[in-house]
Scaffold this active site. Sequence first.
Site, PDB file in Angstrom:
ATOM      1  N   LYS A   5       0.842  -1.202   0.000  1.00 13.55           N
ATOM      2  CA  LYS A   5       0.000   0.000   0.000  1.00 13.55           C
ATOM      3  C   LYS A   5       0.881   1.257   0.000  1.00 13.55           C
ATOM      4  O   LYS A   5       2.099   1.179   0.230  1.00 13.55           O
ATOM      5  CB  LYS A   5      -0.889  -0.014   1.238  1.00 13.55           C
ATOM      6  CG  LYS A   5      -0.098   0.111   2.542  1.00 13.55           C
ATOM      7  CD  LYS A   5      -0.963  -0.043   3.765  1.00 13.55           C
ATOM      8  CE  LYS A   5      -0.111   0.033   5.028  1.00 13.55           C
ATOM      9  NZ  LYS A   5      -0.871  -0.269   6.238  1.00 13.55           N
ATOM     10  N   TYR A 226      14.331  31.205   5.204  1.00 15.66           N
ATOM     11  CA  TYR A 226      13.157  31.920   5.705  1.00 15.66           C
ATOM     12  C   TYR A 226      13.212  31.967   7.225  1.00 15.66           C
ATOM     13  O   TYR A 226      13.600  31.008   7.881  1.00 15.66           O
ATOM     14  CB  TYR A 226      11.876  31.197   5.276  1.00 15.66           C
ATOM     15  CG  TYR A 226      11.651  31.223   3.785  1.00 15.66           C
ATOM     16  CD1 TYR A 226      11.436  32.425   3.112  1.00 15.66           C
ATOM     17  CD2 TYR A 226      11.655  30.039   3.055  1.00 15.66           C
ATOM     18  CE1 TYR A 226      11.243  32.439   1.734  1.00 15.66           C
ATOM     19  CE2 TYR A 226      11.453  30.045   1.681  1.00 15.66           C
ATOM     20  CZ  TYR A 226      11.243  31.252   1.029  1.00 15.66           C
ATOM     21  OH  TYR A 226      11.046  31.261  -0.323  1.00 15.66           O
TER      22      TYR A 226
HETATM   23  C1  PLP Z   1      -0.009  -1.243   6.868  1.00 17.48           C
HETATM   24  C2  PLP Z   1      -0.501  -2.513   7.391  1.00 17.48           C
HETATM   25  C3  PLP Z   1       0.380  -3.584   7.607  1.00 17.48           C
HETATM   26  C4  PLP Z   1       1.880  -3.453   7.469  1.00 17.48           C
HETATM   27  O1  PLP Z   1       2.400  -2.726   8.558  1.00 17.48           O
HETATM   28  P1  PLP Z   1       3.973  -2.563   8.804  1.00 17.48           P
HETATM   29  O2  PLP Z   1       4.063  -1.997  10.161  1.00 17.48           O
HETATM   30  O3  PLP Z   1       4.462  -1.601   7.759  1.00 17.48           O
HETATM   31  O4  PLP Z   1       4.591  -3.900   8.666  1.00 17.48           O
HETATM   32  C5  PLP Z   1      -0.162  -4.785   8.004  1.00 17.48           C
HETATM   33  N1  PLP Z   1      -1.495  -4.933   8.189  1.00 17.48           N
HETATM   34  C6  PLP Z   1      -2.366  -3.918   8.000  1.00 17.48           C
HETATM   35  C7  PLP Z   1      -3.810  -4.141   8.226  1.00 17.48           C
HETATM   36  C8  PLP Z   1      -1.902  -2.673   7.617  1.00 17.48           C
HETATM   37  O5  PLP Z   1      -2.764  -1.664   7.450  1.00 17.48           O
END
Ligand code: PLP
Length: 329
Positions: A5, A226
């Site tokens: 994702k 800035y």
């Molecule tokens: C993002 C996510 C993961 C992976 O998490 P990490 O900490 O990056 O390993 C696993 N399960 C779900 C439901 C997630 O949303």
Amino acid sequence: MAVIKGGAYGHGLLKIAQIFDQEKLPFLGVANAGEARKLFEGGIQTRPYILGATLPVEREEIAARRWTPCLCSFEELEHFNQLGRTTPIEAHLALDTGMGRGGFLPEHLGAALEKLRSSPGIQLTGVGSHLPVADEDSAFTRSQFELFDTLVESIPKPGSHFHIHLSNSAGLLNYQSRTTNLVRPGLLLYGISPIAEHQALLKPAMSLKTRVSVINNLPKGHGVSYGRTILKRDTQAAVLGLGYGDGYPRSLSGKGGQVLLNGTLCPLLGRVTMDQIIVDVTDLPQCHPGDEAILFGKDLLVTEIAAKAGTIAWEILTQITPRVTRSYR
Ligand SMILES: *Cc1c(COP(=O)(O)O)cnc(C)c1O
């Protein structure tokens, strides 16, 4: 399940999906139908698993393309049951064992299973839950594993291909379950450990780099960037061609941020601007326009940058903007 994702945590959704597609995994974990569609359009064969609750408008496409949703509510369950009238939809059941972001509470598991028995449009192929504090609270997480295992043991499991999953990266590194046969690591796959003591086992996949454009000799008392951060000494100030418009966090300003230049850590000077940052190279024996600067990578961990910026590695990685050219080796 490889979790890809967030554009594969900023590494490039399709490029990373192509790599994991060769591993014959049961699933690639994505956030929503939009990410799943990109995999479909990119010719990825591994089945997308939608990690969170789905939006009503997404469900028809999810059903039609045989992506795997996790059922988080009775409303979702009923809708997918309707959409699966002609061809049943393979779906997992999400349990809320402490995350509070979707899934059936333990006291509703019985009713959910009951509902599923009278839902011919859904074929239950797995069960999962998520860990909110696997990198922070081991007592809670241990009790969560126990609760999940106990709940799963009470579910009648049809066949050997029933997937049972709980762990993200931190869960996978530090905990064990009696029941699970699948894990869902994200961060770990990109060579970053959510738990510092395990980082030595890993090599970060991503380095963020830029170059020096100009080096200015500025006198003590002169302002930088800035807000005019006032120099406390005569300073050689190198300007680098990258800023918050590339995803380098502006919140690092004044927080002890550092950049690797010719093998030496150099402090950030003044505020991060949209397209440029300024670093102190007074103590470097050599520094020239065109020299490469590393913002994070294997010798300067994104986890350290994140901590100084008051955030987490996941956020820094996913916020590297499209302006930054990705090159893959
Ligand atoms: C993002 C996510 C993961 C992976 O998490 P990490 O900490 O990056 O390993 C696993 N399960 C779900 C439901 C997630 O949303």
